[in-house]
Design an enzyme around this catalytic site. Structure first.
Site, mmCIF file in Angstrom:
data_model
loop_
_atom_site.group_PDB
_atom_site.id
_atom_site.type_symbol
_atom_site.label_atom_id
_atom_site.label_comp_id
_atom_site.label_asym_id
_atom_site.label_seq_id
_atom_site.Cartn_x
_atom_site.Cartn_y
_atom_site.Cartn_z
ATOM 1 N N ASP A 130 -10.357 3.293 -3.602
ATOM 2 C CA ASP A 130 -10.910 2.246 -3.111
ATOM 3 C C ASP A 130 -12.431 2.068 -3.563
ATOM 4 O OD1 ASP A 130 -8.676 2.015 -1.642
ATOM 5 O OD2 ASP A 130 -9.634 1.781 0.202
ATOM 6 N N ASP A 159 0.893 -1.083 -0.060
ATOM 7 C CA ASP A 159 0.209 -0.042 0.084
ATOM 8 C C ASP A 159 0.689 1.367 0.066
ATOM 9 O OD1 ASP A 159 -2.653 1.401 -0.074
ATOM 10 O OD2 ASP A 159 -3.221 0.256 1.750
ATOM 11 N N GLU A 169 -0.915 2.045 -5.002
ATOM 12 C CA GLU A 169 -0.956 3.505 -4.697
ATOM 13 C C GLU A 169 -1.820 4.310 -5.366
ATOM 14 O OE1 GLU A 169 -0.631 4.181 -7.971
ATOM 15 O OE2 GLU A 169 0.718 5.877 -7.673
ATOM 16 N N TRP A 170 -3.084 3.497 -5.628
ATOM 17 C CA TRP A 170 -4.361 4.276 -6.180
ATOM 18 C C TRP A 170 -4.225 4.959 -7.429
ATOM 19 C CZ3 TRP A 170 -2.606 6.607 -1.314
ATOM 20 C CH2 TRP A 170 -2.364 5.622 -0.234
ATOM 21 N N GLY A 171 -3.400 4.664 -8.264
ATOM 22 C CA GLY A 171 -3.176 5.541 -9.407
ATOM 23 C C GLY A 171 -2.735 7.053 -9.317
HETATM 24 C C1 GLA Z 1 -6.138 1.228 1.600
HETATM 25 C C2 GLA Z 1 -6.215 0.098 0.289
HETATM 26 C C3 GLA Z 1 -7.084 -0.781 0.613
HETATM 27 C C4 GLA Z 1 -6.960 -1.534 1.945
HETATM 28 C C5 GLA Z 1 -6.904 -0.467 3.009
HETATM 29 C C6 GLA Z 1 -6.251 -1.063 4.242
HETATM 30 O O1 GLA Z 1 -7.274 2.153 1.686
HETATM 31 O O2 GLA Z 1 -6.439 1.001 -0.991
HETATM 32 O O3 GLA Z 1 -7.391 -1.740 -0.324
HETATM 33 O O4 GLA Z 1 -5.813 -2.304 1.934
HETATM 34 O O5 GLA Z 1 -5.916 0.651 2.626
HETATM 35 O O6 GLA Z 1 -6.000 -0.041 5.260
#
Ligand code: GLA
Length: 395
Positions: free
Chosen positions: A214, A159, A192-194
């Site tokens: 997410d 993450d 890293e969510w893009g």
């Molecule tokens: C982030 C990630 C999620 C999950 C949470 C856990 O938000 O994007 O997929 O792993 O952390 O805390």
């Protein structure tokens, strides 16, 4: 109006063709390859349903269920504990698991998962702390990689919380190299969510990378992730996949039609299929959705091309045609109805690459061969629903 639509469709078809070319040359340019994830990873992850409430008991129960409810045999392979399994580092810097929730330790749990014919995955964070404030891997890349390898870990999700001032490509490459030094084959899932354009460096760094924030268990969230993830299809190929986040199928926030659309679209995009529900107690309908082998076969197709939008119908783009070319020359097609009215959607062969003449059409949700069609196919699609077919040219 008509010419506008024709122009638009021609443009979409051109984009589709260009995409395949780009994907091919990108494969040749790729330097790093750990040999894993030749098809998008499949499995289960604790986060979407259980959050921080993880334990050895839960993971063992999930592994038991997956080994007996058909999931393992359908391809769901990795059992991944997400955040909150870890509590501290010992004085040698080694990561320490929660001894109340994991009394026998992580190695014993990994052994148990392996004994069920499944693979074992774990979660960390490239920054100083995880998103839930547990110890992160920053400055501990080597010791963490070695620890995971000793435990028998097969998959690590890394993450990006609490990473202020750090450079994402650098940090993920550090962990990639630390994993490689262990000699154990371990899938690296970049999360890293893009936020740092991972579709550009992800293919050289990990096996999959999140392209979005997410997922939430509702239609609008799922559709928003579809629209984001589909922009980067040129980066996907065997060993390296865009990740629009884990599945919400069975978690209760969408209708069954919406969940069928969710799995159809994720498979069309060659997305990782990580179930995120309580697979120990799912309904027969949820199970039927997750275990749809015709749809899974599209996701896992060995050509490894991420499907794409090829046509939008209706003002406002509520009706869409998505297409994924498959190894045997057939095309997977999703007719997606984003509107709230039941509507017919049709697809013409000329939008599907070089498809001509008659072709066999199989409905991947009713599991029926619908017969042979010439030049086009159309179906009535439920509101917030999808029809998914496989179109196979004849001769
Ligand atoms: C982030 C990630 C999620 C999950 C949470 C856990 O938000 O994007 O997929 O792993 O952390 O805390």
């Amino acid at each position: 109006m008509i010419s506008h639509h024709v122009r638009r469709a021609a443009r979409l078809t051109a984009i589709a063709a260009a995409t395949i070319l780009v994907a091919t040359s990108a494969t040749l340019n790729r330097v790093w390859d750990n040999g894993l994830a030749r098809t998008p990873p499949m499995g289960w992850n604790s986060w979407n349903h259980f959050g921080c409430n993880v334990s050895a008991e839960l993971i063992r129960g999930v592994a038991d269920a997956m080994a007996t409810n058909g999931m393992r045999d359908a391809g769901y392979q990795y059992v991944v504990i997400d955040d909150c399994w870890q509590v501290a580092r010992d004085r040698n810097g080694r990561i320490v698991a929660d001894s109340v929730r994991f009394p026998a330790g992580i190695k014993a749990l990994a052994d148990y998962v392996h004994s069920k014919g499944l693979k074992f995955g774990i979660y960390t964070d490239a920054g100083r702390r995880t998103c839930q404030g547990r110890p992160g891997t920053y400055d501990h890349e080597d010791i963490d990689a070695r620890t995971y390898a000793e435990w028998g870990v097969d998959y690590v999700k890394e993450d990006w919380c609490n990473a202020e001032g750090l450079d994402a490509p650098t940090q993920y490459a550090k962990f990639r190299d630390a994993l490689a030094r262990t000699g154990r084959p371990i899938v690296l899932s970049i999360c890293e969510w893009g936020s740092n354009e991972p579709w550009k460096w992800g293919p050289q760094t990990g096996n999959l990378w999140r392209t979005t924030g997410d997922i939430e268990d509702r239609w609008a969230s799922m559709i928003a992730l579809l629209d984001l993830n589909s922009q980067y299809n040129a980066s996907a190929r065997p060993g390296a996949w865009n990740d629009p986040d884990m599945l919400e199928v069975g978690n209760g926030g969408m209708t069954d039609d919406e969940y069928r659309a969710h799995l159809s679209l994720w498979s069309l995009m060659a997305a990782p299929l990580m179930a995120g529900n309580d697979v120990r107690s799912m309904s027969p309908t949820t199970r039927d959705i997750l275990l749809n082998r015709d749809v899974i076969a599209v996701d896992q197709d060995s050509l490894g091309v991420q499907g794409m939008l090829v046509e939008e119908q209706g003002d406002g783009g509520g009706l869409q045609v998505w297409m994924k070319p498959l190894k045997d020359g057939s095309r997977a097609v999703v007719l997606l109805n984003r509107s709230v009215l039941q509507t017919p959607i049709s697809v013409s062969w000329w939008r599907l690459g070089r498809l001509r003449g008659s072709a066999r059409v199989r409905d991947l949700w009713s599991h029926t061969d619908l017969g042979t069609f010439s030049d086009h196919f159309s179906a009535t699609v439920a509101p917030h629903g999808a029809v998914m077919v496989r179109i196979t040219p004849q001769g």
